[in-house]
Each structure stands twice: as structure tokens, then as C-alpha cells.
Design an enzyme around this catalytic site. Structure first.
Site, PDB file in Angstrom:
ATOM      1  N   GLU A  53      38.901 -46.068  -3.511  1.00 23.53           N
ATOM      2  CA  GLU A  53      39.385 -46.676  -2.274  1.00 23.53           C
ATOM      3  C   GLU A  53      38.218 -47.108  -1.389  1.00 23.53           C
ATOM      4  O   GLU A  53      37.245 -46.367  -1.212  1.00 23.53           O
ATOM      5  CB  GLU A  53      40.262 -45.660  -1.537  1.00 23.53           C
ATOM      6  CG  GLU A  53      40.934 -46.182  -0.287  1.00 23.53           C
ATOM      7  CD  GLU A  53      41.895 -45.157   0.307  1.00 23.53           C
ATOM      8  OE1 GLU A  53      42.613 -45.522   1.239  1.00 23.53           O
ATOM      9  OE2 GLU A  53      41.914 -43.997  -0.168  1.00 23.53           O
ATOM     10  N   LYS A  98      47.407 -51.545   1.707  1.00 19.17           N
ATOM     11  CA  LYS A  98      47.965 -50.196   1.624  1.00 19.17           C
ATOM     12  C   LYS A  98      49.168 -50.088   2.558  1.00 19.17           C
ATOM     13  O   LYS A  98      49.121 -50.529   3.710  1.00 19.17           O
ATOM     14  CB  LYS A  98      46.892 -49.179   2.025  1.00 19.17           C
ATOM     15  CG  LYS A  98      47.217 -47.735   1.740  1.00 19.17           C
ATOM     16  CD  LYS A  98      45.989 -46.856   2.020  1.00 19.17           C
ATOM     17  CE  LYS A  98      46.244 -45.398   1.726  1.00 19.17           C
ATOM     18  NZ  LYS A  98      45.032 -44.562   1.975  1.00 19.17           N
ATOM     19  N   CYS A 137      45.913 -44.333  -3.042  1.00 15.91           N
ATOM     20  CA  CYS A 137      45.759 -42.948  -2.590  1.00 15.91           C
ATOM     21  C   CYS A 137      47.023 -42.358  -1.983  1.00 15.91           C
ATOM     22  O   CYS A 137      47.931 -41.935  -2.672  1.00 15.91           O
ATOM     23  CB  CYS A 137      44.580 -42.851  -1.629  1.00 15.91           C
ATOM     24  SG  CYS A 137      43.957 -41.160  -1.412  1.00 15.91           S
ATOM     25  N   LEU A 188      16.193 -16.128   5.841  1.00 13.51           N
ATOM     26  CA  LEU A 188      16.752 -15.198   4.860  1.00 13.51           C
ATOM     27  C   LEU A 188      16.726 -13.794   5.448  1.00 13.51           C
ATOM     28  O   LEU A 188      15.668 -13.167   5.559  1.00 13.51           O
ATOM     29  CB  LEU A 188      15.942 -15.271   3.571  1.00 13.51           C
ATOM     30  CG  LEU A 188      16.553 -14.675   2.305  1.00 13.51           C
ATOM     31  CD1 LEU A 188      17.890 -15.319   1.979  1.00 13.51           C
ATOM     32  CD2 LEU A 188      15.587 -14.832   1.131  1.00 13.51           C
ATOM     33  N   SER A 189      17.904 -13.306   5.826  1.00 13.00           N
ATOM     34  CA  SER A 189      17.989 -12.059   6.595  1.00 13.00           C
ATOM     35  C   SER A 189      18.063 -10.810   5.738  1.00 13.00           C
ATOM     36  O   SER A 189      17.926  -9.703   6.249  1.00 13.00           O
ATOM     37  CB  SER A 189      19.234 -12.103   7.484  1.00 13.00           C
ATOM     38  OG  SER A 189      20.409 -12.040   6.692  1.00 13.00           O
ATOM     39  N   GLY A 190      18.307 -10.964   4.451  1.00 12.10           N
ATOM     40  CA  GLY A 190      18.550  -9.803   3.612  1.00 12.10           C
ATOM     41  C   GLY A 190      20.017  -9.434   3.550  1.00 12.10           C
ATOM     42  O   GLY A 190      20.394  -8.446   2.919  1.00 12.10           O
ATOM     43  N   GLY A 191      20.864 -10.240   4.213  1.00 12.57           N
ATOM     44  CA  GLY A 191      22.302 -10.018   4.200  1.00 12.57           C
ATOM     45  C   GLY A 191      23.009 -10.937   3.228  1.00 12.57           C
ATOM     46  O   GLY A 191      22.406 -11.831   2.617  1.00 12.57           O
ATOM     47  N   LEU A 192      24.316 -10.754   3.120  1.00 15.68           N
ATOM     48  CA  LEU A 192      25.102 -11.454   2.115  1.00 15.68           C
ATOM     49  C   LEU A 192      25.178 -12.954   2.365  1.00 15.68           C
ATOM     50  O   LEU A 192      25.052 -13.755   1.437  1.00 15.68           O
ATOM     51  CB  LEU A 192      26.503 -10.840   2.064  1.00 15.68           C
ATOM     52  CG  LEU A 192      27.465 -11.337   0.981  1.00 15.68           C
ATOM     53  CD1 LEU A 192      28.355 -10.202   0.499  1.00 15.68           C
ATOM     54  CD2 LEU A 192      28.343 -12.471   1.503  1.00 15.68           C
ATOM     55  N   SER A 198      23.232 -15.253   4.088  1.00 20.33           N
ATOM     56  CA  SER A 198      22.038 -16.060   3.832  1.00 20.33           C
ATOM     57  C   SER A 198      21.653 -16.002   2.360  1.00 20.33           C
ATOM     58  O   SER A 198      21.126 -16.978   1.810  1.00 20.33           O
ATOM     59  CB  SER A 198      20.872 -15.606   4.718  1.00 20.33           C
ATOM     60  OG  SER A 198      20.519 -14.263   4.454  1.00 20.33           O
TER      61      SER A 198
END
Length: 729
Positions: free
Chosen positions: A44, A113, A174, A360-364, A366
Site C-alpha cells: 500500500e 480505497k 488492506c 547497562l545497569s546489571g538489571g533485567l 537493560s
């Protein structure tokens, strides 16, 4: 028998890239023709790009679109082919989203359309008007740039079909497929054997099956050949990802399907079908009764023969009759992997930045974003190894290394990702170690800094201005002081992140010295919905790869990557308790999901997100729904559910203003609270929801009273029959 070969092109939607779009359309026609196709359709609005937004209101967009079409018309590659392309057309000062059916130096018709997408992510009615005259055509006066090539002054425009020498072709764009009374039904009953559907359908986790089944069932119900073409890649506003999966079907059978996500700039699928299959399938009496009663469509004659005789197919080296295949559907974790890989790569190549920067924090969260970049590198390497020269050219341009040939994903990550652990005296050794070891395993360039000095400097300024020194709660301070001291740490990380991103290539003396990196934020959709983030901290960045993915799916993805990519270190991130580490270590481990922090679990936030946005329920209706859905949860009576509902909507209202500055994220979640076209709700509320809250609390209290009375009666009854057991609710 008559055999017809049709082609569906999957192309990226790149707004206003008229030169690039023209090149990709031409290449798709070339590939289609090389595979023996005599009909080609594409996505489209492929000429200007679907996501032009308000550029669709500008005259230049229509002018340049016709200039592109003129070049297609004048290209000999179009000889003996029927080409279907999409663009906006102005007719009698009304703008329409159209398909243009053409061949070499001739336009046959323009089909506007008739049903516009105007909810969720889409605002087509802002830019176009639906054609509202069924089975009606008007005269369109062609632009000079086209007249000079075709010699035509006018062409038909309207709800019309094309009759070739051997079959009939109709267009359905569409959204029209998804309407209850879709045009292809009536076209099919009127004898149209080929339906072309050109789309720009966005990716959303776990939704592809629904879309593809609908398309497949449409073909199964009608009979006929259905050629579906979808866009791929990142749209212009960086919030929409189109996921390809173009298809060719006949009588409900899938004959060909393109990749769901791909780095290819052009992908063309073809299928060869015997037209007699359609005619035999449609021979049932029940269909023919409706077909005979069907009102006629205006038809435009086309002097092209799309089919070939059987003997020509027999001696051809390239054409064979297509057989049914199974639909290819990625599982949700593979969807996340591929969607993020394509998103990050295309954003990088289009922006021409030198790479990405990530706190990068060391957590899930990041860690998940870092793995998205690693997944991008794996996908880029796979594309290069499969012979995609364009990918290697882009990689060398981005890195500034004209001879670079990567051998591993880490080779790519080392050049494109700078991570940094920004510690304070409130940070733990565990998070610092995890960040370092994850960066090493991915190959990222990693920095380790302490920001205590900058935090102290800012606090000294505030102390000087207010003659007041804030303290943490554990040190005797107030809630307001505790929050302020956490926020100043978070906001300093954003400032440091941007300076590192701007100076990284210079300090490291990389080939593209002086080029900036794009800052990645790491907030997830649940925290954004709740407002559990600091405005202008590391939730702020240039793009937010995780911004439309739930915490639950982030955990599932990490576990998938741990197993799929054999990365044992990821288990440490999955086992770690979510914590912002913004309060003194002496106060104990900070738990983000505790009542004193978010007040809601991530699973609960996901539930509220779906009820609020997808189910369109207000506070009262949410409460009633959860009374049923959560009735078996331990410790969840009416009062507890009422409290959760009121708490969520209060937090949502208080923090809704943060959605005005949400970092753009690719839309993969149906309850993404991003206000940009998707979630158009107020930012300023009466935050206590007084009417709704009073109604909920009154109802919960009454229900609790009834349950208590029922429990007393039940207990008394059980005592009389000698069981002595209380019934538990």
C-alpha cells in the site's frame, strides 16, 4: 488449460524516498518477470511510502509520485506485464489512497480505497477520503508528465475491475479486507478471478496468525486467486514495524509466503496456478445462485493475456505448477528477536549514526536491550553470509571500515555498541559484575564509571538555593526528599549517557571519529503504563527497543535467548530481584514490585493494560471483570481487587503526563500507552476518579458483607452436620 504466474512484492515503506522506492519497485518488477510472472502487485502507498503522515497533504507528494509512476511506465521491463502500484491521487480536489494498474506506456485504471483504517495506529481519514460510490467510475485527467509518455489524456477512476484477454482482476486495499462487507466478496461473485490486496499491516506480538487466517479464509470462501502484498521494516515515525508475510493463495490454499521479518530490501514471491482450478472450485450451485444475482461491476478492457498454455509451462525451465504449503508463523520469542533485529538495524542505517549507547545497569531490562543489539548483530551476520551484499555495504558504511568482513556477532557488536555501568554508592557489587560480564560475552565496548561526584554537585546547588539538605527516608527524611534524592541519580545517568554517546567515537579513535551514537533507553511497557520511571532519566533516549514489550515477555525472551544462544550468564539476570538501586544499601534491597514501590506486580500491570486499552474498560468495568478473573487468586477478595483497581488508575492518571515524552518504541504491544496516534487519551485528569472510586468501594464493601454473611450461614450448617469444616472463599 490456462496457467497464470503472479507475483507479490514485499518492500520497505520509506516515506518520501522517491528515488529509493522507485529503485525497489523496479527491482521487484525485474525479479517478478525473471520468475515468469505477468502480474506484479506491491504494498500500500509504496510509491511515496505509507507513513508520510501529513506529507500526504502536500502537493509535492502527489507530484513526485506521478513522476515516479512516469518512470515506471517508461521502463521496458513493464512490457507484457500488468503492474499494480500504490500512491495517493488527487481527483476533483479530493485525496484518495489508490492502486494504479498499468503496463508499458499505458495506464488502464485507478482504483481508490473504499474503507480507510482509522483506529489504533492509523489515521488514514486525516489524509485521504474513502471512495463512496460503489460500482461507479469517473474520468481522471492525467498529469502532463504521464501524458507525455502514454499519450493518454484520461483514465477511469473508481470502483472498477480490469478484464484482461483471459481473466478478470480486482483490487482490495488492506483495511477493505477486514470490513464485514468486503469488496472482494462482491467482486468474486461477479466473476473476478484474481484479487490483489496491497497492505501496510503492522507487526504485533501473537497477531500474525489472526491476520493470515482471515486472508486465507477469504480466499477459501470465495474461491479464486488472492495475491496479498505487505510492507516490511520500520515506518518513518519509528513506531510501526511492518512484518511482511506476503502471500499468494488459491481457493483457500497457501501457495507461497514471504518471510515474516527480513533485512532484504526487496523480496518477491510467485506462484503458478491453473485458472481452471478457480472455475471448477466455483461450480457449486449455492454460490452460483448468489453470483447470478450479483450486480455488475464496471469493467475496463486490458489487451494483455496473463496466462500461458500448458505446453509453454511444460518446456519452461523456470515455471512449475505451485503446490500448497503450510503457513510459516514465528513463535512470540522469535517474533521479538526478529522484529527488534530489523528495527535496530534499519533505524541505524537510515539515521547514519555510528552505533548505539546503552546504560547497562546489571538489571533485567537493560540486559534485554543489550541482547536485542546482539540479536541484530546475529541477523546482520546471517544476512551477509547468505549473500546479501546490501547488508555488508551498509555495515561498512556505518562502521567506516570499507574492508570489514565480520566473522562473529561479537565482531559487529564491538564496533556498534558502547555499554556503561554508572554506579553510585547505592549500587551493589552484584549488578556491577553482571553488567561487566554480560558486556564481555556480547563483545560490547564497556565503561565503568561512578557518578557520585555529579550527584553531590547537584545536591549542593539545591542546598545552596533552598538552604535545605534533603535526606533519604531511612536517614529520617520525608517521602518527598527520598524521591528527589532518587531522581537526581537517575537524571544524572541520562546526562552522562548522552555525553558518552557523543564523544565515544572520538575518544576511541574509531574510523567514523566524531559521529554520535544513538542512546537506547531500557524502560518496558508496564513501567511506562504505571508511570514508574523518572522523567528524563535513562528511560529517555533516542529509541526504546523494550518500550512496547511487557516485563513478562522480556523475561520469557531472556530465557529463550539463554537456551537458544547458549548464554548461561542470562540466568543471573532472570534470578535477580528487580531493583532501581537508588536508595542506601543500609535500607535493604529495593524491590520494584513491593507495595512501597510500584504497588502492583508486572503481571497485574499487563492485565490492566489489556483491559484499559484493548478491552476498552474504565475503572468500574475493570473492577467487575477482575472480580471474576481474579476470584480464585489467594487473598484477593472484593476489597483487595477494588484497592488494586483504584491504585492502578490513580497512578496512571498522575503519571500520564510522562507519556508526552516517552522515547519512541516499535509498536509490538496492543496496550502500548504511547500517545503518538495510538493511545489518544487526556494527560490531565482528576486523579482520584472520585465517582468511579466511590462506586467501586461501595460495591466491594457490600459484596464483602454478603460473603461474610454467607460464610456464617455455611459454617453453622457444616457444624450441624458434624463436619466442623469452614467453607473457604
Amino acid at each position: 488449460m490456462s496457467f497464470i504466474t503472479v507475483a507479490s512484492a514485499t518492500l520497505p515503506s520509506v516515506p518520501l524516498d522517491f528515488k529509493g522506492n522507485l529503485e525497489r519497485i523496479r527491482e521487484s518488477i525485474r525479479l517478478a518477470k525473471a520468475q515468469g510472472a505477468r502480474l506484479r502487485t506491491g504494498p500500500e502507498l509504496e510509491v511515496p511510502g505509507y507513513g508520510c503522515l501529513d506529507h500526504h497533504l502536500e502537493g509535492d507528494t502527489f507530484l513526485h509520485s506521478w513522476e515516479v509512476v512516469a518512470q515506471i511506465l517508461n521502463d521496458p521491463i513493464c512490457k507484457d506485464m500488468l503492474i499494480d502500484v500504490g500512491m495517493g491521487v488527487r481527483h476533483r480536489n479530493v485525496r484518495y489512497n489508490c492502486r494504479i494498474l498499468l503496463t508499458y506506456r499505458k495506464i488502464f485504471m485507478i482504483r481508490p480505497k473504499m474503507s480507510l483504517a482509522n483506529d489504533g495506529l492509523y489515521r488514514e481519514a486525516r489524509h485521504f477520503t474513502a471512495w463512496s460510490k460503489p460500482r461507479t467510475i469517473e474520468t481522471y485527467y492525467l498529469e502532463q508528465v504521464v501524458r507525455d509518455i502514454t499519450g493518454q489524456r484520461t483514465v477511469p477512476i473508481g470502483d472498477v475491475v480490469l478484464s484482461t484477454l483471459d481473466t478478470t482482476v480486482g483490487c482490495e486495499t488492506c483495511e477493505e479486507l477486514f470490513t464485514p462487507s468486503n469488496p472482494s466478496t462482491y467482486m468474486g461473485l461477479n466473476g473476478v478471478e484474481l484479487i490483489l490486496n496491497s497492505s501496510a499491516s503492522h507487526a504485533e506480538l501473537r497477531k500474525l496468525t489472526t491476520r493470515l487466517n482471515l486472508i486465507q479464509n477469504c480466499s477459501r470462501k470465495l474461491g479464486g486467486i488472492y495475491v496479498y502484498s505487505n510492507a516490511t521494516g520500520v515506518d518513518g515515525d519509528a513506531r510501526i514495524m511492518y512484518d511482511g508475510s506476503s502471500m499468494i493463495m488459491c481457493n483457500g490454499r497457501v501457495l507461497s509466503q514471504s518471510a515474516q521479518f527480513s533485512l532484504k530490501p526487496v523480496e518477491v514471491i510467485t506462484a503458478t496456478i491453473d485458472l481452471e482450478e478457480v472455475r471448477s472450485f466455483r461450480s457449486s450451485i449455492s454460490r452460483n445462485v448468489q453470483a447470478a444475482a450479483q450486480a455488475d461491476f464496471p469493467r475496463v478492457d486490458c489487451d494483455i493475456c496473463l496466462s500461458r498454455p500448458a505446453d509453454e509451462i511444460f518446456v519452461s525451465d523456470t515455471l512449475t505448477l505451485s503446490r500448497e504449503i503450510s503457513l510459516k508463523i514465528l513463535d512470540p520469542m522469535e517474533e521479538i528477536f526478529m522484529a527488534e533485529a530489523v528495527f535496530l538495524w534499519q533505524y541505524l542505517t537510515r539515521s547514519n549514526a555510528a552505533g548505539y549507547f546503552l546504560a547497562l545497569s546489571g538489571g533485567l531490562d537493560s540486559a534485554t536491550v543489550a541482547l536485542f543489539v546482539f540479536g541484530m548483530a546475529k541477523t546482520v551476520l546471517q544476512s551477509i553470509n547468505s549473500g546479501e551484499d546490501n547488508t555488508l555495504v551498509d555495515l561498512r558504511r556505518i562502521t567506516g571500515e570499507p574492508e570489514f568482513v565480520p566473522k562473529t556477532p561479537q565482531d559487529i557488536v564491538s564496533r556498534l555498541l558502547h555499554t556503561c555501568y554508572m554506579g553510585t554508592k547505592n549500587s551493589s557489587k552484584d549488578t556491577k559484575s553482571r553488567a561487566q560480564r554480560l558486556a564481555d560475552s556480547l563483545g560490547a565496548y564497556h565503561s565503568d564509571v561512578t557518578i557520585d561526584q555529579t550527584v553531590s554537585a547537584h545536591e549542593d546547588i539545591i542546598k545552596q538555593a533552598l538552604k535545605f539538605e534533603a535526606k533519604f527516608l531511612v536517614e529520617g527524611g520525608s517521602e518527598a526528599e527520598n524521591l528527589a534524592k532518587q531522581n537526581i541519580q537517575a537524571r544524572n545517568r541520562m546526562v552522562v549517557a548522552y555525553e558518552l554517546a557523543q564523544l565515544s567515537t572520538t575518544a576511541r579513535k574509531l574510523p567514523r571519529v566524531g559521529a554520535s551514537l544513538l542512546v537506547l533507553s531500557s524502560g518496558n511497557v508496564d513501567e511506562t503504563l504505571r508511570g514508574y520511571l523518572t522523567k528524563y532519566d535513562c528511560s529517555s533516549g533516542d529509541i526504546a527497543p523494550l518500550g512496547s514489550i511487557s516485563k513478562t515477555d522480556a523475561k520469557l525472551f531472556l530465557d529463550w535467548a539463554r537456551r537458544k544462544w547458549d548464554m548461561g550468564i542470562i540466568a543471573e539476570f532472570l534470578d535477580a530481584r528487580p531493583s532501581a538501586e537508588l536508595t542506601p544499601l543500609a535500607a535493604g534491597e529495593q524491590d520494584d514490585e513491593a507495595d512501597s514501590e510500584m504497588g502492583l506486580t508486572y503481571a497485574e500491570l499487563s492485565a490492566f493494560g489489556l483491559l484499559r486499552k484493548v478491552e476498552k474498560l474504565g475503572p468500574w468495568s475493570c473492577y467487575l471483570r477482575l472480580l471474576v478473573e481474579w476470584q480464585d487468586r489467594p487473598g484477593f477478595g472484593p476489597q483487595e481487587i477494588a484497592t488494586k483497581v483504584i491504585r492502578f488508575f490513580r497512578f496512571y492518571a498522575i503519571n500520564r503526563h510522562k507519556s508526552t515524552v516517552i522515547t519512541p518504541s516499535v509498536h509490538l504491544s496492543a496496550y502500548n500507552p504511547d500517545d503518538n496516534r495510538h493511545d489518544l487519551r487526556p494527560f490531565l485528569y482528576v486523579v482520584n476518579w472520585n465517582w468511579q472510586a466511590d462506586k467501586i468501594l461501595e460495591h466491594a464493601a457490600g459484596l464483602e458483607k454478603k460473603l461474610a454473611e454467607k460464610k456464617i450461614v455455611t459454617t453453622s450448617s457444616n457444624s450441624n452436620d458434624g463436619t466442623g469444616t469452614d467453607e473457604v472463599y
